[in-house]
Design an enzyme around this catalytic site. Structure first.
Site, short mmCIF file in Angstrom:
data_model
loop_
_atom_site.label_atom_id
_atom_site.label_comp_id
_atom_site.label_asym_id
_atom_site.label_seq_id
_atom_site.Cartn_x
_atom_site.Cartn_y
_atom_site.Cartn_z
N CYS A 171 -13.48 -69.17 -42.52
CA CYS A 171 -14.26 -68.81 -41.60
C CYS A 171 -13.71 -68.26 -40.30
O CYS A 171 -14.27 -67.40 -39.46
CB CYS A 171 -15.04 -70.04 -41.04
SG CYS A 171 -16.17 -70.78 -42.49
N CYS B 191 -12.98 -74.83 -41.73
CA CYS B 191 -12.87 -73.74 -42.88
C CYS B 191 -12.00 -72.45 -42.40
O CYS B 191 -12.52 -72.03 -41.44
CB CYS B 191 -14.58 -73.05 -42.86
SG CYS B 191 -14.73 -71.71 -44.01
#
Length: 312
Positions: A76, A73
């Site tokens: 993230c 991700c």
């Protein structure tokens, strides 16, 4: 997206009952004494399905912020360092629990992590929605300030120290620019109109300030939904499917309540129904809401795709 109803209710958002595998120390429902301290290995913890019950109990003493992330991700990797920085600076007033959703499917399911990064707080063992997607540092700080207020209201006023050391005072933060400070103070007081005005002035001074732009979008949403009767708004929208103002109001309420896909779907349906010369305000509102949720969010990507298909 920052949850404007942060703290409105501690119960019912996420069912964590299946993860309470260990009894709490002391009597059932017993809360930690005000100002209690607790020793932790680190202020930033890697948490698994198996160790999560300890985190739930920790949240009875000090609020815990749960960062649901994954190695693949990209957003993230943008958000996690910001969360860690803010938590460290708070000097034990908050603990960060990092959850790799790929390695911990039980937690991912319990938190209903449909998109990541997803950030949820735990206060006295109960979940509190915070935001999804990568957000600017200033916005993170604002939400953490709301979380600390909520924790204080619920008697969770302890602090954490590393390896048994006494909690230290957090280092002094550099002062905010005056207009940023004014906006932040207004948000704390619930005066969103004043916060909007302060952010707008700050944006005039520095049009490239991404944190101000993000904060402005958020408080504009908060200002629009403040005091709105949800049932009355839904009834008005149902009775006038092509009333742009009525549909805008319900879309705002949906987004503020975390119903992102419902908000996008409502406005995209409205866009499709309207004549071409009346669509511009709807497209602009969609773009504004996309920015609040975050360009990398799968729901934004899907909605942008549908909008593009309606445009061409």
């Amino acid at each position: 997206m920052t949850d404007p109803t942060l703290g409105a209710s501690l119960r019912g958002a996420v069912d964590l009952s299946s993860l309470r595998n260990r009894p709490a120390p002391g009597a059932p429902g017993e809360e930690a004494p005000a100002g209690a301290g607790v020793a932790v290995p680190s202020l930033v913890l890697d948490v698994t399905d198996e160790t999560f019950p300890q985190v739930l109990e920790l949240s009875r003493t000090v609020p815990v912020v749960v960062d649901l992330w994954a190695e693949w991700c990209g957003p993230c990797k943008q958000l996690s360092p910001i969360l860690e920085k803010v938590v460290i600076e708070l000097g034990g007033r908050v603990v960060l629990a990092k959850v790799d959703v790929d390695a911990n499917p039980q937690l991912s399911q319990a938190f209903r992590a449909q998109s990541i990064p997803m950030v949820v707080a735990l206060v006295a063992g109960q979940p509190v929605p915070m935001f999804t997607g990568a957000v600017p540092e200033q916005q993170v700080r604002e939400v953490f300030a709301q979380l600390l207020q909520l924790a204080d209201q619920n008697g969770v006023t302890g602090s954490a120290s590393v390896d048994g050391e006494s909690p230290q005072e957090p280092p002094a933060e550099p002062p905010l620019p005056p207009l940023h400070a004014e906006a932040f103070a207004a948000i704390e007081e619930g005066d969103y109109a004043r916060a909007v005005a302060a952010y707008e002035k700050a944006l005039v001074e520095n049009p490239r300030d991404a944190e101000v732009r993000a904060g402005l979008g958020q408080v504009r949403l908060l200002d629009r939904v403040q005091g709105v009767d949800l049932q009355a708004a839904r009834a008005a929208a149902a009775s006038a499917p092509q009333d742009v103002a009525a549909q805008f109001t319900v879309a705002d309420l949906d987004l503020a309540g975390g119903h992102v896909e419902d908000a996008f779907g409502r406005l995209l349906d409205l866009f499709a129904q309207l004549p071409a010369d009346e669509r511009t305000p709807v497209r602009e509102r969609l773009v504004e809401l996309f920015a609040l949720v975050g360009d990398a969010d799968p729901r934004v990507i899907a909605a942008r795709g549908r909008l593009a298909s309606l445009l061409f």
